[in-house]
Design an enzyme around this catalytic site. Structure first.
Site, mmCIF file in Angstrom:
data_model
loop_
_atom_site.group_PDB
_atom_site.id
_atom_site.type_symbol
_atom_site.label_atom_id
_atom_site.label_comp_id
_atom_site.label_asym_id
_atom_site.label_seq_id
_atom_site.Cartn_x
_atom_site.Cartn_y
_atom_site.Cartn_z
ATOM 1 N N ASP A 34 0.814 -1.224 0.000
ATOM 2 C CA ASP A 34 0.000 0.000 0.000
ATOM 3 C C ASP A 34 0.847 1.275 0.000
ATOM 4 O OD1 ASP A 34 -2.625 -0.928 -0.175
ATOM 5 O OD2 ASP A 34 -2.865 -1.150 1.992
ATOM 6 N N HIS B 201 -11.825 6.749 4.834
ATOM 7 C CA HIS B 201 -10.895 7.879 4.995
ATOM 8 C C HIS B 201 -11.638 9.150 4.560
ATOM 9 C CE1 HIS B 201 -6.665 5.818 4.589
ATOM 10 N NE2 HIS B 201 -6.848 6.198 5.837
ATOM 11 N N ARG C 84 -10.258 5.191 11.027
ATOM 12 C CA ARG C 84 -8.799 5.137 11.095
ATOM 13 C C ARG C 84 -8.263 6.145 12.116
ATOM 14 N NH1 ARG C 84 -6.699 2.601 6.330
ATOM 15 N NH2 ARG C 84 -8.159 0.949 5.810
ATOM 16 N N ARG D 281 0.604 -1.828 7.709
ATOM 17 C CA ARG D 281 1.065 -0.586 7.089
ATOM 18 C C ARG D 281 2.053 0.192 7.966
ATOM 19 N NH1 ARG D 281 -2.900 3.054 3.622
ATOM 20 N NH2 ARG D 281 -0.820 3.614 2.880
ATOM 21 N N CYS E 90 -5.244 9.507 -2.979
ATOM 22 C CA CYS E 90 -4.499 8.573 -2.114
ATOM 23 C C CYS E 90 -3.055 8.419 -2.584
ATOM 24 C CB CYS E 90 -5.149 7.199 -2.124
ATOM 25 S SG CYS E 90 -6.858 7.153 -1.599
HETATM 26 N N1 ARG Z 1 -5.424 -0.069 1.153
HETATM 27 C C1 ARG Z 1 -5.180 1.232 1.732
HETATM 28 C C2 ARG Z 1 -5.741 1.270 3.139
HETATM 29 O O1 ARG Z 1 -6.779 0.704 3.376
HETATM 30 C C3 ARG Z 1 -5.776 2.288 0.882
HETATM 31 C C4 ARG Z 1 -5.457 3.669 1.341
HETATM 32 C C5 ARG Z 1 -6.078 4.709 0.481
HETATM 33 N N2 ARG Z 1 -5.591 5.997 0.773
HETATM 34 C C6 ARG Z 1 -6.338 7.077 1.009
HETATM 35 N N3 ARG Z 1 -5.735 8.224 1.146
HETATM 36 N N4 ARG Z 1 -7.635 7.005 1.135
HETATM 37 O O2 ARG Z 1 -5.160 1.838 4.035
#
Ligand code: ARG
Length: 287
Positions: free
Chosen positions: A81, A180, A151, A106, A281
């Site tokens: 990612d 997000h 998140r 991550r 992203c």
């Molecule tokens: N697979 C990543 C996650 O779930 C995607 C992140 C996408 N980034 C964003 N800025 N929305 O963390």
């Protein structure tokens, strides 16, 4: 990949009054869907690596063609990612508020991007709470809109306000498809006058009733997107104040923006949707 930052050339390409942007991106060399941490991800999905690379390269070219600078952090094997560079930090006034990722998978990205920041002359402040950079923190004018719910933690919003000395408005996300803030809202333009200057586009259904009211009060001129355009990642867009780099599938929103005098620049990064990502992203702005 690196290039000289030529302000006069960039100004000419932008057509006058707008500021050329400095973007940090990360080549999708190791991009894949190896775990599922949002509803868009499914580990049975196969990623077309060459298509992903071509789409990402087209986005880089679209930025450079409009006078913006793109720099790149080195991708790391095992961090699929990392292409989503926006999540690594929030950078304002040359100060870096580094991320503390929600998913353990991550977390090592913070170190990898931290190396790029330090090598480029920035100090990195590391968030005390879960915070996913520009994924959940959107500067608009002098203030910062901050998402929470899936998140980034509320405590990080307070830390961001203290760190930058800018007002932070907390917004509650309620729909897991828009996990997000940058999947549900983007900054169209930065106003110059006062903290609430500037304008945004957003999808109200992604927010709690109270947060919807806050957005309505702060941005009465906002562009309101449909669920369909939001699901097409139309709100995961990047605006330089004139051009809006946007998913071509978000046809309704593209029309709305054009009627407001913006210049939509459709760039298809559909391969990244398999991981729940889009144009924004992939793009970290160094302010
Ligand atoms: N697979 C990543 C996650 O779930 C995607 C992140 C996408 N980034 C964003 N800025 N929305 O963390």
């Amino acid at each position: 990949m690196e290039e000289a930052f030529s302000v006069p050339a960039a100004r000419a390409a932008l057509g006058g009054s707008l500021r050329p942007r400095r973007y940090l991106m990360c080549e999708p060399r190791f991009f894949d869907v190896c775990y599922a941490i949002n509803p868009w991800m499914n580990t049975d999905t196969r990623v077309d690596a060459s298509l992903a690379h071509a789409q990402w390269s087209a986005l880089v070219k679209a930025y450079r063609d409009r006078g913006h600078t793109v720099e790149t952090a080195a991708p790391v094997e095992g961090l699929p990612d990392m292409v989503f560079a926006a999540n690594a930090a929030l950078v304002v006034d040359g100060r870096v508020f580094g991320s503390f990722f929600h998913a353990p998978e991550r977390r090592p990205e913070s170190g990898a991007f931290g190396e790029w920041f330090r090598a480029s002359g920035f100090d990195v402040h590391r968030s005390q709470s879960v915070c996913e950079g520009e994924g959940d923190l959107v500067p608009v004018g002098q203030s910062v809109l901050a998402g929470t719910g899936f998140r980034t933690q509320l405590a990080a919003h307070r830390e961001v306000q203290e760190f930058f000395g800018r007002p932070v408005t907390s917004l509650q996300l309620i729909d897991p498809r828009f996990y997000h803030l940058d999947t549900a809202l983007f900054c169209l333009s930065d106003g110059k006058d006062g903290a609430a200057g500037g304008n945004i586009a957003y999808y109200p259904g992604a927010f709690s009733p109270g947060s919807r009211e806050v957005l309505r009060l702060l941005y009465p001129q906002a562009v309101i997107a449909t669920e369909e355009d939001a699901l097409a990642f139309g709100l995961n867009s990047v605006s330089d104040g004139r051009h809006v780099f946007i998913a071509p599938q978000a046809t309704g929103l593209i029309g709305q923006l054009a009627r407001r005098g913006f210049v939509p620049v459709p760039v298809d990064v559909s391969e990244f949707r398999k991981a729940g990502g889009g144009i924004k992203c992939c793009t970290q702005e160094i302010r």
